[in-house]
Structures are given as C-alpha cells and as structure tokens.
Design an enzyme around this catalytic site. Sequence first.
Site, PDB file in Angstrom:
ATOM      1  N   ASP A 101       0.752  -1.252   0.000  1.00  0.00           N
ATOM      2  CA  ASP A 101       0.000   0.000   0.000  1.00  0.00           C
ATOM      3  C   ASP A 101       0.792   1.320   0.000  1.00  0.00           C
ATOM      4  OD1 ASP A 101      -1.684  -2.122   0.355  1.00  0.00           O
ATOM      5  OD2 ASP A 101      -2.973  -1.147   1.823  1.00  0.00           O
ATOM      6  N   GLU A 143      -2.173  -8.517  12.635  1.00  0.00           N
ATOM      7  CA  GLU A 143      -1.907  -8.169  11.235  1.00  0.00           C
ATOM      8  C   GLU A 143      -0.449  -7.762  11.026  1.00  0.00           C
ATOM      9  OE1 GLU A 143      -3.803  -4.550   9.962  1.00  0.00           O
ATOM     10  OE2 GLU A 143      -3.977  -5.218   7.899  1.00  0.00           O
TER      11      GLU A 143
END
Length: 648
Positions: A387, A618
Amino acid sequence: MPSVPLSLQSGGDSTALLSLLFYVATDGQGTLQPHLESTRLVSVTGTSEELGHFNITFHKPTTETGEPLSYASYNHLDARSPGLHHLTDVVKSSLSNRFVYAAPGGPKRRYFAVDTDRAPPGEPDQAPQSHLLLHQVTLPLPCRVEVTFESGSFAARPGPLVGAVLSEELAGHVAAFEQRFEETFSLARKGFPAQQQRFAQAALSNMLGGLGYFHGHSIVQSAHSPHPLPYPEGPLFTAVPSRSFFPRGFLWDEGFHQLLLARWDPALSREVIAHWLDLMNVEGWIPREQILDDEARAKVPPEFILQHNEAANPPTLFLALQQLLREPGQGPAELAYLRRLFPRLRTWYQWYNATQAGPLPYTFRWRGRDQDTDLFLNPKTLTSGLDDYPRASHPSPAERHLDLRCWMALASGVMAEVAERLGEPAAEYRHMQRALTDNARLEQQHWAERLGTFADYGNHSQAVGLEREKVAVVPGQPGPAPRLVRVVRKPPKLQFVGALGYVSLFPLLLQLLRPDSPHLGSLLGDMRSEEKLWTPYGLRSLARTSPLYMRHNTEHDPPYWRGPIWINMNYLAVRALHHYARQEGPYRQQAAALYQELRANLIANLYRQYLASGYLWEQYSDSTGQGQGCYPFTGWSALVVLVMAEEY
Ligand code: 6A9
C-alpha cells in the site's frame, strides 16, 4: 452434525445474568420450521440447497457439571428480513424490556429480549427474503449451553451428539489432529515445548477455520465501459486474512495462505487455487479483493468496492504452485490437475506481461497508483500489496518497480517448470526467467549506486512534505478547516527512489541474486543493521534511515508499510536466508547466522504477543514488538508455523 458446547464463567459477579442469542436464517432459498414449547424455541428443522435437510436443537442449559439449571428464561423471534445484512436491524428493532427474569426465591429483574410482536412485518412481494428464527436464553453464570446441528444424512447414531458422547467423539478428533500436526510439522521432535506447539496448532486451525465458500459477483470498473458493471457470478473457496475484520478473499494473501495449507492438505490447496484461477476474465485479469455479495459489500466503504480491471496484485499463487510441485507423490492425478490449470495460468501470466509492462524491456510497472499527488505525502500503490510503501513521488509511465519484476521472475520460473512437466512449449518462459534473473541486467536496471541498494526508478523528489493549506480568512466568518496538502520543495526528476526496506530486499527475498553477488553481502548487512531493518522482533518494512520511515500519508492515514513488521515478508526472508545458508559462496556463514537469529526472534515475539493478547496480529510494532492493526489475523501471520517447522 457438529454441536457447539459453550462454557461460560462469570467475571466474579455472582448475580450477573447473560443473554445468548442464536440466529438461524435463510438467505433467500430454503425453508425453516420453528418447533416451540411455550415461548421456548426447542428446535428448527429445515432444508436448503447446500445443506439438504437439517435439524438444529437448542438443548436446555446445564451447570458446568451437567446438572439441569434450576431456572432460565426463554424468548424467541420469528421474522422476515430483506437480506442477511439486515438481520441485526430486525433483531434490534424487535427488542423490548417488558420481560422479567424471576428465578424462584430471587429478585425480579427486567431484561431486554426479542419480541415477535414487535418484529417488522415481512414484505411478501420483496423477494428474496431471509427467514429468521432466533433463540434467546437468559441465565446466570457459570453455565453450559449446547446447540446441535444434525444434517439429514446423519441418521446412524442412536442419540444426539451432546454431553459426554460429544466430548468423547471430540477427544478422538483432537488426538487425530495432534498426531497429524506432529507428522506434518515435527514441532515436538524439534523440541518446542507443549505450549508453543499449542500456539502453532491454534495458528493453523484458525487459518483452516477461516476457509469459506463464498458466492456472488464483484463490481468492476472496466476501461472499456463508462459505468461500473457486475462481474459474472461465481463461487470462491478461499481462506481469509482476518475472520472478523476482512472475511473475504484477497488475491496475494491467498498465495501465502496456501504455502501453509499446501503442507497440511495439498488437495485442499489445489481446490482453492483452482477457484481463484476460475475468477479470471477473458483478458486474464483476476480481481484483487473479492467482495462478492450484498452482505460482504455492507462492510466495505464505497471507495474500496470497485475493482478496476487494470489493477494487478502480486501473483503469489505461483509461490503456492511452486510448493505444490515440490510435494512428494506427484502422480497422474496431480499432472491432470496441472493440465487443466495450464490454459488459465498461461493467460494469467500473459496478462501481467501485457498490462504491467515497464518502460524498458524486462521491466515492470504497477498500474493504478493514486493519481492525486496533492493530497498524499506519497501516492499509494494498493495493487502492489505494500500500500503506502514509498515509491516515486510522481506516478508516471517512466516508473519501473523492482518488486513486480522479481514476482515476474518467479512466475516465469514456475511457468517454465509446469510447461516442461506437461510437455508444453517452455522456451519462452525459461527465456523470461533467465532474462529477469540475470544479475547484470538486474543491477543495470535497479541497482542505485548512490543509495547503495536496489530500488524502484521513476519521476521522484525526495523533498516533499505535508503542510497546512493556507486558506484566506474573512474576518468574522468561519472558513473551511485548513487541510494538509503536499508541498514539493524540489521538482521531481527521473532517478532511483530513495527508500530502503522490503522492496529493496526483493532480489534476495525471491532468491534472484546469485550466492556470490556482492549485493547479497550488502543486503545482508542492511538487514542486520539496527539503524536500518533489524529489530529484536523481525525485519521492519522500512529502514529507520529512510525519509518516509513512520510518516503519515495524510492526516488520517497512519504509516502501514513504513516501519511495522509484516510476517509474510519475514517468512520470505527466513526462507531466503535458509536458501543462501546452503549455497556455496562468500556469504554463506553470514546468511546462516542471520537465519538462526531472525527465526528465533520471529517465533519468540509472535508467541509472546499471543500469550499477552490471545491473538495473532496483522503486523507488529518495530519498536516494541506489540501486535497491531487488526486481530485476530490468522492469514499470513500464521506462516510462523512454517518458520517453526523450518518448511520453506
Ligand atoms: C478496507 C475496511 C471493516 C492490507 O490482508 C488484506 C490486505 C492485504 O492484501 C494488503 O497487502 N490488507 C494490506 O496492505 C487489508 C486490506 C483491508 C481493506 C479493507 C475496508 C472496512 O472493514
């Protein structure tokens, strides 16, 4: 016919009352029949296309030792809903507090419960509708509640699968699981203590438990159409990154998931990979994020729903295939599978070559970067999977992306191997693999001498920052709040992008570098440097010395791949170190030492965080090791199992 035994403890408050609500709902097809004893919903019988006939029984609650509870209250709801994603609204609007819990000898207590009289009426002409039956039980703690689901095909057993019968049956399955786990990963043999084995078992089990069968269509924006279009409907059998937060398929996550699942059950992995490849359109594109039906869409902000047909994502399914090709016992069935897969693989591979080509031969470029350069410190590249990892400050067709080139080298190698096994023409793939791994060309196109590392190339300026926009203030009138906007203090020019992190490591991570490459030595040095990438918890995504280390991208967009530790990349790193530790060459010892250290750090930290929080996460903080981002995240973070098992 699984049963759900639920043991509940009170948090010390002996007067605490608890309400449990069990939902049973159809999704537009199938039928449900409630079976009541006064206000208690005792069971639900029904049929559906996927399940056939079934019977769900809500057993009477008991104490922890299995004695009947002296008192509990029951409510139920029988209602219609416009769809599964509105169930919560239907239930909420039916709640009423006119109910009284009155255990003999105890105080009378009001409580909230579902109330069929208040349920919104179904709208008969609004198909497809969902039929909802809800069982609510209100009771004191501690207690035990069991619900059984029996499918019509399950007729052999004399009694229901509950209580001691269930416990015994379950114990057999647990033992079989533990044995198979040890046979597959050898953690006991490697000397891991029982608690750490349990941790690894939980990681694998949660990834397995997250496997789901989804159905529906994405919404796609194609370059050939002015409007978004529904993609053809279809099924997807896939694992998911986070069962509660992103319960959907993500293309590049799946390649990592299958690295673990292929060891556990290769046939299961083949099914999943085939489902993903079946999502391909005629051009060879596979949508990156699979948001397949209204229920899934209800959880996703609108700007993320549209999938663009020029958007790629790393082709990690090739990693999984590479693993499957290495599994022992390749027979005619495995070959037949590859033969069926091959046309799709060829098309998929072609799609990347045709749509993500870079400005020079053998270079690649991610399409679909954020175009709005004024609002972001660095426009994002969601397609790369990394990202907000820093790229050229000004997206342009002149860019070449190192990570994508390395992914394509890997893809070419796997394509060549598959083609050779099938007796299909393989020369083109071998040629690409050689060209993309050629260390001289790699150096020429991606080695930034001035930065001393491999890098992306593009229209770039290092001198960028976010500043409060200057807005004209009219005295006495409230103006708009000043936004943070990007200022470029030095104009961009074509050059290598000054960042050291996961992208720089790609030639090592995907093992393109020759064992005697001097650049291997320098990357190993960067990895081990605490100023740069090394932490006691794993490798951070961006070096502390990089200009965008831990920088926000906008006011509301905190750093994501700009420092934190991600386990998929760390898995590739230990795997590569293991590889280089076994290759003859000047850096062999250094790689071996780093391998041991990095592996130990990763295992210790993920286990420590699991003990502290009960979850896999995560990502992990590079300064404290703490789990962060969403949880539970038993997608690629569960690759820690392979790190423990040393399966690469
Ligand atoms: C947006 C949020 C309630 C981001 O693990 C899935 C992906 C990775 O593929 C990618 O590499 N994650 C990583 O950078 C999570 C993406 C989640 C997007 C969800 C909507 C609303 O959810």
